[in-house]
Design an enzyme around this catalytic site. Structure first.
Site, PDB file in Angstrom:
ATOM      1  N   GLU A  77       0.824  -1.214   0.000  1.00  0.00           N
ATOM      2  CA  GLU A  77       0.000   0.000   0.000  1.00  0.00           C
ATOM      3  C   GLU A  77       0.852   1.255   0.000  1.00  0.00           C
ATOM      4  O   GLU A  77       0.600   2.193  -0.765  1.00  0.00           O
ATOM      5  CB  GLU A  77      -0.921   0.038   1.231  1.00  0.00           C
ATOM      6  CG  GLU A  77      -1.864  -1.121   1.345  1.00  0.00           C
ATOM      7  CD  GLU A  77      -1.343  -2.240   2.233  1.00  0.00           C
ATOM      8  OE1 GLU A  77      -2.162  -2.811   2.976  1.00  0.00           O
ATOM      9  OE2 GLU A  77      -0.134  -2.553   2.183  1.00  0.00           O
ATOM     10  N   CYS A 105      -2.750  -2.606   7.430  1.00  0.00           N
ATOM     11  CA  CYS A 105      -2.291  -2.537   8.819  1.00  0.00           C
ATOM     12  C   CYS A 105      -2.402  -1.088   9.302  1.00  0.00           C
ATOM     13  O   CYS A 105      -2.801  -0.195   8.554  1.00  0.00           O
ATOM     14  CB  CYS A 105      -0.848  -3.025   8.911  1.00  0.00           C
ATOM     15  SG  CYS A 105       0.360  -1.889   8.156  1.00  0.00           S
TER      16      CYS A 105
END
Length: 171
Positions: A77, A105
């Site tokens: 990401e 996360c």
């Protein structure tokens, strides 16, 4: 089954419903993220992939590179957001959507909020580290100034199988 949450404020600058990828677009963009995830196995990284979409086109793609780069922040990401920022010429990705194979996360969810990404679509939940619905709900945190919409479950079985196969091979 897909889970969807929509949150926005009048002051948020984000892609309109007309510009935002729709549910019918999700499988093809998630398939691109899965391609990236599969490529991560080649350098012994956990197979997580991400793509950033703008105007119906993939403008950035990345895979986990923590092992390859010896960098604890080299999550798919974060790398995809960095590349997207270069492509759009700025850090605000308010007209983009992020597709990722696993629930982000805390670090990645924070980066998504800071980049002002209005839509995140993820394949599988991450019960050990996910910060959207699993161990934390960062996108719902009232103290933050941006609250991305999200959808979960797109190509979930494929995302989970890829992770399961990777970790079985590690044992």
């Amino acid at each position: 089954m897909s889970v969807q949450r929509i949150a926005s404020t009048a002051m948020e600058r984000s892609i309109s419903a007309a510009q935002s990828p729709g549910v019918s677009d999700d499988p093809s963009f998630m398939a691109a993220a899965l391609e990236e995830a599969r490529a991560a196995v080649g350098h012994e990284d956990v197979p997580i992939g991400a793509v950033v979409v703008r105007g119906g086109e993939v403008i950035a793609r990345a895979r986990n590179r923590r092992e390859a780069d010896a960098d604890p922040t080299a999550h798919a990401e974060v790398l995809a957001l960095r590349e997207a920022g270069k492509q759009v010429g700025g850090w605000r990705l308010a007209d983009c959507a992020l597709y990722v194979t696993l629930e982000p996360c805390v670090m990645c969810a924070g980066a998504i909020v800071l980049a002002r990404v209005p839509l995140v679509v993820f394949g599988a939940p991450d019960p050990k580290a996910g910060a959207v619905i699993s161990i934390a709900q960062l996108f719902d945190e009232r103290g933050l100034n941006h609250h991305p919409r999200w959808r979960m479950g797109v190509l979930r079985a494929e995302s989970e199988a890829l992770l399961r196969e990777f970790f079985a091979a590690q044992r």
